[in-house]
Design a protein around this motif. Structure first.
Motif, PDB file in Angstrom:
ATOM      1  N   LEU A   1      14.579  -7.262   4.743  1.00 40.61           N
ATOM      2  CA  LEU A   1      14.728  -8.056   5.963  1.00 40.61           C
ATOM      3  C   LEU A   1      15.615  -9.270   5.730  1.00 40.61           C
ATOM      4  CD1 LEU A   1      11.127  -7.881   7.481  1.00 40.61           C
ATOM      5  CD2 LEU A   1      13.134  -6.515   8.022  1.00 40.61           C
TER       6      LEU A   1
ATOM      7  N   MET B   1      18.417  -9.350   8.654  1.00 41.50           N
ATOM      8  CA  MET B   1      18.273 -10.312   9.741  1.00 41.50           C
ATOM      9  C   MET B   1      19.198 -11.500   9.520  1.00 41.50           C
ATOM     10  SD  MET B   1      14.160 -10.139  10.285  1.00 41.50           S
ATOM     11  CE  MET B   1      14.238 -11.334  11.630  1.00 41.50           C
TER      12      MET B   1
ATOM     13  N   THR C   1      14.457  -7.439  14.010  1.00 41.04           N
ATOM     14  CA  THR C   1      13.460  -6.546  13.423  1.00 41.04           C
ATOM     15  C   THR C   1      12.041  -7.012  13.699  1.00 41.04           C
ATOM     16  OG1 THR C   1      15.020  -6.064  11.622  1.00 41.04           O
ATOM     17  CG2 THR C   1      12.718  -5.423  11.289  1.00 41.04           C
TER      18      THR C   1
ATOM     19  N   ALA D   1      10.767 -12.175  10.888  1.00 47.21           N
ATOM     20  CA  ALA D   1      10.538 -10.982  11.691  1.00 47.21           C
ATOM     21  C   ALA D   1       9.320 -11.176  12.588  1.00 47.21           C
ATOM     22  CB  ALA D   1      10.311  -9.769  10.789  1.00 47.21           C
TER      23      ALA D   1
END
Length: 220
Positions: free
Chosen positions: A50, A54, A59, A80
């Protein structure tokens, strides 16, 4: 009688999974069901993943555990959107069923997400049997678990679309044959893509992240 009960449970789950699939398709969200045994490093792999995805790839994560929200807290720190499911409230199930995914997904702003990852409960058996309406299934195996796991739990590797061999940074210190482990995965699932990486050192992370980024882009 037990077989009939199990059949009814799986049929009901399949119906709900199809409903989830329609919902996710309507919202344009790519859904990944990530499975493994406990201690494989699945959460750390997701955290590092992530961090690379991101904010370009919006997400959300649904986290399954029998108890605690320890993993959810770690994943939430990445920015997230995270929803926790604890199954101890209804018997301590060792998998996430489709109806639980629907209930959790509907609390999220799906239209704002590109990717939804379901971190399933640590277990190499039950999660493989339950469709949740995902686009792809991933299984994480660590080098501390033994090369024979794909042969002992073949269904998990047969249903997986990709596999991750994690903790390769430990290979110099273990009596573990990575080539044999990968070969065993391909024995039960010929052609299975396998990404060898270390979530801790991030060695080998980019090919896996590129696969995930490309899968999300194709879905969109």
């Amino acid at each position: 009688m037990e077989i009939n009960i199990q059949k009814r449970v799986l049929e009901a789950n399949e119906s709900m999974a199809d409903k989830n699939r329609r919902l996710f398709r309507e919202k344009g969200v790519f859904v990944l069901n990530m499975m493994s045994s406990p201690g494989s490093g699945k959460t750390e792999t997701l955290c590092k993943t992530l961090q690379r995805l991101m904010p370009e790839v919006a997400t959300g994560v649904i986290v399954g555990d029998i108890c605690t929200r320890n993993d959810a807290d770690r994943l939430e720190a990445t920015g997230a959107a995270v929803v926790q499911i604890n199954t101890d409230e209804f018997g301590g199930d060792c998998h996430l069923a489709a109806h639980l995914i629907e209930k959790s997904a509907l609390t999220m702003d799906l239209e704002a997400l590109d990717l939804l990852i379901v971190e399933n409960i640590g277990n190499l058996v039950c999660p493989a049997e339950f469709d949740i309406g995902e686009n792809a299934k991933a299984v994480v195996l660590s080098v501390t678990e033994g090369e024979d796991k794909p042969l002992k739990y073949p269904l998990m590797f047969q249903v997986a679309d990709i596999a991750i061999l994690n903790k390769i940074d430990l290979l110099p210190y273990l009596d573990f044959n990575a080539a044999e482990a990968v070969d065993n995965m391909k024995k039960v699932h010929p052609g299975l893509p396998v990404f060898e990486l270390s979530a801790k050192t991030q060695e080998g992370m980019e090919p896996w992240v590129a696969w995930l980024r490309d899968s999300v882009a194709k879905k969109g």
